[in-house]
Design an enzyme around this catalytic site. Sequence first.
Site, PDB file in Angstrom:
ATOM      1  NE  ARG A 122     -48.617   5.553 -96.252  1.00  0.00           N
ATOM      2  CZ  ARG A 122     -48.970   3.825 -96.045  1.00  0.00           C
ATOM      3  NH1 ARG A 122     -50.235   4.223 -96.875  1.00  0.00           N
ATOM      4  NH2 ARG A 122     -48.778   2.947 -95.488  1.00  0.00           N
ATOM      5  CD  GLU A 166     -56.223   7.189 -94.610  1.00  0.00           C
ATOM      6  OE1 GLU A 166     -55.922   7.099 -94.039  1.00  0.00           O
ATOM      7  OE2 GLU A 166     -56.009   7.802 -96.101  1.00  0.00           O
ATOM      8  CG  HIS A 210     -55.891   4.470 -96.253  1.00  0.00           C
ATOM      9  ND1 HIS A 210     -54.866   4.677 -95.676  1.00  0.00           N
ATOM     10  CD2 HIS A 210     -54.809   3.032 -97.074  1.00  0.00           C
ATOM     11  CE1 HIS A 210     -54.346   4.178 -95.936  1.00  0.00           C
ATOM     12  NE2 HIS A 210     -53.982   3.254 -97.391  1.00  0.00           N
TER      13      HIS A 210
END
EC number: 1.1.1.290
Length: 378
Positions: free
Chosen positions: A208, A237, A254
């Site tokens: 994360r 993000e 990601h």
Amino acid sequence: MKILVDENMPYARDLFSRLGEVTAVPGRPIPVAQLADADALMVRSVTKVNESLLAGKPIKFVGTATAGTDHVDEAWLKQAGIGFSAAPGCNAIAVVEYVFSSLLMLAERDGFSLHDRTVGIVGVGNVGRRLQARLEALGIKTLLCDPPRVDRGDEGDFRSLDELVQHADILTFHTPLFKDGPYKTLHLADEKLIRSLKPGAILINACRGAVVDNTALLTCLNEGQKLSVVLDVWEGEPELNVELLTKVDIGTPHIAGYTLEGKARGTTQVFEAYSKFIGHEQHVALDTLLPAPEFGRITLHGPLDQPTLKRLVHLVYDVRRDDAPLRKVAGIPGEFDKLRKNYLERREWSSLYVICDDASAASLLCKLGFNAVHHPAR
């Protein structure tokens, strides 16, 4: 029965249509009007599921086709009597293979052997444990840090984070994001930790974004700290710090867990959970869904060394294919999500059938997750 599914969940339409009427919707943002008459919602990590999204809606079940759940307010769902299921471990293999692809690229570029490096793994869950097993199969030393497992009394040679920072040449993070509490991971890699890394260390974050303090990392890199960085996840993000992207060695949008197998596992796991929830339990064999891989089989002659492993790994997935597109569009609104939505098909190492004339090579490749067999040379 109306089921909303994220439009980027592979096989979701076909599977969930066995249980009801399926409508595919974008995950960011979810079209709220569609929730007014829906019975179930199937999401990915881009959708924030909480009271503000679902209060007053008839949703009875939420599934997330992801291993992580920090985008879901599980406590509120439980309080509201809404069923919930995640897909733990669904993309663990994909993330491990992303890390290997990155490390083998850096090793080739910088001229070092992974056997001479110590890898510190922070977070020893589905990803961390698999990464440890594959590294140790290659004879690479690992150091493990996982305070929650220590406190639970789990078996393992666990070390403190300070020990990993002091001794690891490569530090890779695979934790959930906890913003507070005794196991807080928000900015776990803060400025102090980053400055304490060994000169020439490699820092990897594929869990994360906020586990690594992006501002502190940029400050250290701008000041000339000798550090290689691999980032698949970013604070804020889908926005990201474009200047930081220019400083890291590998930057991707990601997608570490984005293999076709990983996505399919996520979909099938929540499908099976929902089918059980409504009393029509069904099971799906993953191999009945997946298409034939691009490469059917190859032959490997001789032993397996690092350059050969690098070529095999990059034959299946070379991380640089995802680094370049992000750099090209970074900072343009909507492009981060577009890269994820239009992601090129990527397979796992198990899709590659390798025929080896060296028994030890076949054995090692199997331990690493390849589909390998030994056929002696005639």
